[in-house]
Structure formats: C-alpha cells, structure tokens
Write a protein that holds these residues in place. Sequence first.
Motif, PDB file in Angstrom:
ATOM      1  N   CYS A  26      31.652  44.348  38.196  1.00  0.00           N
ATOM      2  CA  CYS A  26      32.803  44.272  39.091  1.00  0.00           C
ATOM      3  C   CYS A  26      33.076  45.657  39.658  1.00  0.00           C
ATOM      4  O   CYS A  26      32.672  46.651  39.072  1.00  0.00           O
ATOM      5  CB  CYS A  26      34.030  43.786  38.327  1.00  0.00           C
ATOM      6  SG  CYS A  26      33.944  42.054  37.870  1.00  0.00           S
ATOM      7  N   PRO A  27      33.748  45.707  40.803  1.00  0.00           N
ATOM      8  CA  PRO A  27      34.036  47.004  41.424  1.00  0.00           C
ATOM      9  C   PRO A  27      34.860  47.896  40.497  1.00  0.00           C
ATOM     10  O   PRO A  27      35.726  47.408  39.780  1.00  0.00           O
ATOM     11  CB  PRO A  27      34.846  46.624  42.659  1.00  0.00           C
ATOM     12  CG  PRO A  27      34.464  45.217  42.959  1.00  0.00           C
ATOM     13  CD  PRO A  27      34.228  44.590  41.623  1.00  0.00           C
ATOM     14  N   HIS A  84      32.249  37.775  45.820  1.00  0.00           N
ATOM     15  CA  HIS A  84      33.706  37.773  45.920  1.00  0.00           C
ATOM     16  C   HIS A  84      34.280  37.604  44.527  1.00  0.00           C
ATOM     17  O   HIS A  84      33.570  37.248  43.592  1.00  0.00           O
ATOM     18  CB  HIS A  84      34.167  36.637  46.839  1.00  0.00           C
ATOM     19  CG  HIS A  84      33.725  36.817  48.245  1.00  0.00           C
ATOM     20  ND1 HIS A  84      34.201  37.816  49.052  1.00  0.00           N
ATOM     21  CD2 HIS A  84      32.828  36.148  49.002  1.00  0.00           C
ATOM     22  CE1 HIS A  84      33.626  37.745  50.231  1.00  0.00           C
ATOM     23  NE2 HIS A  84      32.773  36.736  50.237  1.00  0.00           N
ATOM     24  N   TYR A  85      35.592  37.849  44.419  1.00  0.00           N
ATOM     25  CA  TYR A  85      36.191  37.835  43.092  1.00  0.00           C
ATOM     26  C   TYR A  85      37.499  37.059  43.048  1.00  0.00           C
ATOM     27  O   TYR A  85      38.239  37.007  44.029  1.00  0.00           O
ATOM     28  CB  TYR A  85      36.462  39.263  42.621  1.00  0.00           C
ATOM     29  CG  TYR A  85      35.214  40.092  42.560  1.00  0.00           C
ATOM     30  CD1 TYR A  85      34.427  40.107  41.417  1.00  0.00           C
ATOM     31  CD2 TYR A  85      34.791  40.826  43.667  1.00  0.00           C
ATOM     32  CE1 TYR A  85      33.253  40.839  41.375  1.00  0.00           C
ATOM     33  CE2 TYR A  85      33.618  41.560  43.636  1.00  0.00           C
ATOM     34  CZ  TYR A  85      32.854  41.565  42.480  1.00  0.00           C
ATOM     35  OH  TYR A  85      31.695  42.276  42.449  1.00  0.00           O
ATOM     36  N   MET A  86      37.742  36.485  41.899  1.00  0.00           N
ATOM     37  CA  MET A  86      39.078  36.011  41.579  1.00  0.00           C
ATOM     38  C   MET A  86      39.748  37.125  40.789  1.00  0.00           C
ATOM     39  O   MET A  86      39.125  37.711  39.897  1.00  0.00           O
ATOM     40  CB  MET A  86      39.001  34.777  40.683  1.00  0.00           C
ATOM     41  CG  MET A  86      38.421  33.583  41.398  1.00  0.00           C
ATOM     42  SD  MET A  86      38.660  32.088  40.437  1.00  0.00           S
ATOM     43  CE  MET A  86      37.555  32.399  39.068  1.00  0.00           C
ATOM     44  N   PRO A  96      33.846  37.326  39.063  1.00  0.00           N
ATOM     45  CA  PRO A  96      33.023  37.033  40.242  1.00  0.00           C
ATOM     46  C   PRO A  96      32.992  35.533  40.563  1.00  0.00           C
ATOM     47  O   PRO A  96      33.005  34.703  39.657  1.00  0.00           O
ATOM     48  CB  PRO A  96      31.627  37.505  39.823  1.00  0.00           C
ATOM     49  CG  PRO A  96      31.844  38.421  38.683  1.00  0.00           C
ATOM     50  CD  PRO A  96      33.064  37.920  37.980  1.00  0.00           C
ATOM     51  N   ILE A  97      32.966  35.221  41.852  1.00  0.00           N
ATOM     52  CA  ILE A  97      32.783  33.845  42.322  1.00  0.00           C
ATOM     53  C   ILE A  97      31.381  33.749  42.891  1.00  0.00           C
ATOM     54  O   ILE A  97      30.948  34.656  43.598  1.00  0.00           O
ATOM     55  CB  ILE A  97      33.757  33.506  43.470  1.00  0.00           C
ATOM     56  CG1 ILE A  97      35.180  33.837  43.094  1.00  0.00           C
ATOM     57  CG2 ILE A  97      33.643  32.043  43.863  1.00  0.00           C
ATOM     58  CD1 ILE A  97      36.119  33.752  44.283  1.00  0.00           C
ATOM     59  N   LEU A 124      40.445  35.729  45.729  1.00  0.00           N
ATOM     60  CA  LEU A 124      41.366  34.701  45.221  1.00  0.00           C
ATOM     61  C   LEU A 124      42.260  35.329  44.161  1.00  0.00           C
ATOM     62  O   LEU A 124      41.807  36.167  43.381  1.00  0.00           O
ATOM     63  CB  LEU A 124      40.590  33.543  44.591  1.00  0.00           C
ATOM     64  CG  LEU A 124      39.783  32.644  45.527  1.00  0.00           C
ATOM     65  CD1 LEU A 124      39.063  31.565  44.724  1.00  0.00           C
ATOM     66  CD2 LEU A 124      40.692  31.997  46.568  1.00  0.00           C
ATOM     67  N   TYR A 125      43.525  34.900  44.118  1.00  0.00           N
ATOM     68  CA  TYR A 125      44.448  35.402  43.121  1.00  0.00           C
ATOM     69  C   TYR A 125      44.981  34.267  42.272  1.00  0.00           C
ATOM     70  O   TYR A 125      45.136  33.151  42.760  1.00  0.00           O
ATOM     71  CB  TYR A 125      45.620  36.120  43.783  1.00  0.00           C
ATOM     72  CG  TYR A 125      45.143  37.263  44.613  1.00  0.00           C
ATOM     73  CD1 TYR A 125      44.806  38.455  44.010  1.00  0.00           C
ATOM     74  CD2 TYR A 125      44.962  37.132  45.982  1.00  0.00           C
ATOM     75  CE1 TYR A 125      44.306  39.507  44.752  1.00  0.00           C
ATOM     76  CE2 TYR A 125      44.468  38.173  46.738  1.00  0.00           C
ATOM     77  CZ  TYR A 125      44.144  39.360  46.112  1.00  0.00           C
ATOM     78  OH  TYR A 125      43.642  40.398  46.851  1.00  0.00           O
TER      79      TYR A 125
END
Lengths: 138, 138
Positions: A26-27, A84-86, A96-97, A124-125
């Motif tokens: 993750c970032p 992308h991430y939740m 990660p998604i 997404l949150y």
Amino acid sequence: MQQKLRGCRASKNREEVLKVLEHQSCPVTAEEIYNLVKEEIPTVSLSTIYRIIEKLISLEIVNKATTLDDNRARYELVRETHKHYMICTKCRKMIPIDCCPIEEFENKVAVETGFNITGHKFELYGECKACAEKSKKA
Amino acid sequence: MQQKLRGCRASKNREEVLKVLEHQSCPVTAEEIYNLVKEEIPTVSLSTIYRIIEKLISLEIVNKATTLDDNRARYELVRETHKHYMICTKCRKMIPIDCCPIEEFENKVAVETGFNITGHKFELYGECKACAEKSKKA
DNA sequence: TTTGTTATTGCAAATGATTTGCATTTGCAT
DNA sequence: ATGCAAATGCAAATCATTTGCAATAACAAA
C-alpha cells in the motif's frame, strides 16, 4: 527499474528507497519511507527522502497520492496494473481492490466531453471488518 | 440548511460562509472562502474560517476533499446528489461530471469483501479543451 | 588510479497550510 | 438585564514539505 534511471547516479540512498517501495503493498508516507531506510542507512535525512521521491516521480517510477482528510502525501511504485484502495475511516488501513470500474467510464466521458483524460483517482471509504467487530462489542 | 445547525449559535460569520458555499459550483479552498467572506465582513479572520469549516464538516453540512498534488484542502456543501470532477492538470480547472460510475460498483465490492462502504472519492485528470487548443498552437 | 565535473547529501532554516492558546466578544436562554 | 458557553481575532505553534548551502560521492575521461 534500473533502465529508467538514465542520467542519475546510483546512490545508496536511492537504491534503498526503491527497495523499501518494492516491499510495500500500500502507498506509504515520506516519513514511513524515511524510517525504513534509516534502519539500513542511519545517516539518511528526511529531506533526502523527499528529493529522491521527487526524482522518482519525475521519472514516472513513483506515483504520488493524497487521501481524503489525510494531509500527508503517500507514494507507491508505478506498476503495470494500477491499484485502488478501500480506506477504513476508523483505523486508516488501506485495503487494495482488485478491479477498476473507471477505465471504460473514462472513454465514455472523453467522447462526451472532449476532455483528454490521462488518469484518474478513486478510493472507497468505510469501516473495515476489524473495526466493525470492535464497534459491535462496544 | 438551518435545521442541521442545532446546538450552534447563528453567527454572522457562519451565515456568510454558508452563503458563499451555496454560490460555488466547484470545491473551494479555505483561503478562497476567507477572501469572499471578507468582502462582506472585513474583520473576519482566517482561523475563524477554518473553525467554521471544521464545525460544518462535523455536522455533515460540508465535505472536505484533497486533490492530486495540490496540497490545500477544498470544501463544498454536501448536496443530495454528489458530484465528481474532471481536473485539468494544466490549468487546474475543475469541471463537474454528471454521472457516477461508482455506486453500483460499491455494492459489488461490499458483498465481496465484507467492507462496510460509506462513501467514495473519484476524480478524472487530463487536459481540458482550452488547454488542448493552447498546446496545439504552441 | 587520479582528476574534474556535477549529482547527491545532510543540516538548518524557510515555507505554506492548518491548528491552537488565550483573552475578549457575542448569542441566546433564563 | 444577567450569566454562561460558543464564537472570535490575533499571534504563535505545528506539521508536512521545500530550499539554500557547503560538503560529499558517483562516475566518466584521462
């Protein structure tokens, strides 16, 4: 990775930053990178980390991302397939998604608006499983 | 709007901030709000703007958003139908997009992952028509 | 291997956005 | 009118990030 580094000198610090980034799923923030690099190279300074990141971004090796209501930037390696991430609004964990619903939408918007689209950002949150458990118990 | 403000005093400053926000079609920075409010109330201070925004966010009247490689936060009123934007990477203009491809995707991800999704953020980046013209000419 | 050029570095100080402490003012319920 | 908590202005603090500068290191050429 190396072939992209034309015109740059292979400094120990940069090698280490790249190594650190390769191990992330993750970032991460500049400070997180700094702390991880410091384990190997204790004399490194935070401003050096920022300068290395800046260079890696200009070489398109690294991506910068900011996250809703978190005011520090996060960085990750550019990979073939972008992610992308939740983001859990409680514990801030990023999950990660796999897939991305944006790509085909981009084309549609591009055609409709004449805007030349080069990229997107999407997050997404919500509440992750662990935090949901916790709030049930409380 | 007013009915949400329970427990708060109707200060002139807050009324003015709300009025300013109602007139925006795109998210604005704290400083932009400050300058607009100052036209009506010259004695207002920037920290007051930040405190009012903070309160409006906690009341869910206002949304905070950060944008790719722009390090200042932007704010907008929460509306019934939320908006997304295309952001020109050259002139930084934000152009609203009508529809949102995320909503149905959210449900899918929620079911697949067990993540309790409460919201999302989504932006497109590219070159707007005006900037595309300019770079053709040059 | 030595040398010269220039990228890279560490450190401290500067910056820019946002937050906070504090004393004062204001809104509003009584 | 009175009192109390919320709201305010101001200046100073904070936090992430950037920058100036002098010292160091990488690497190409000799």
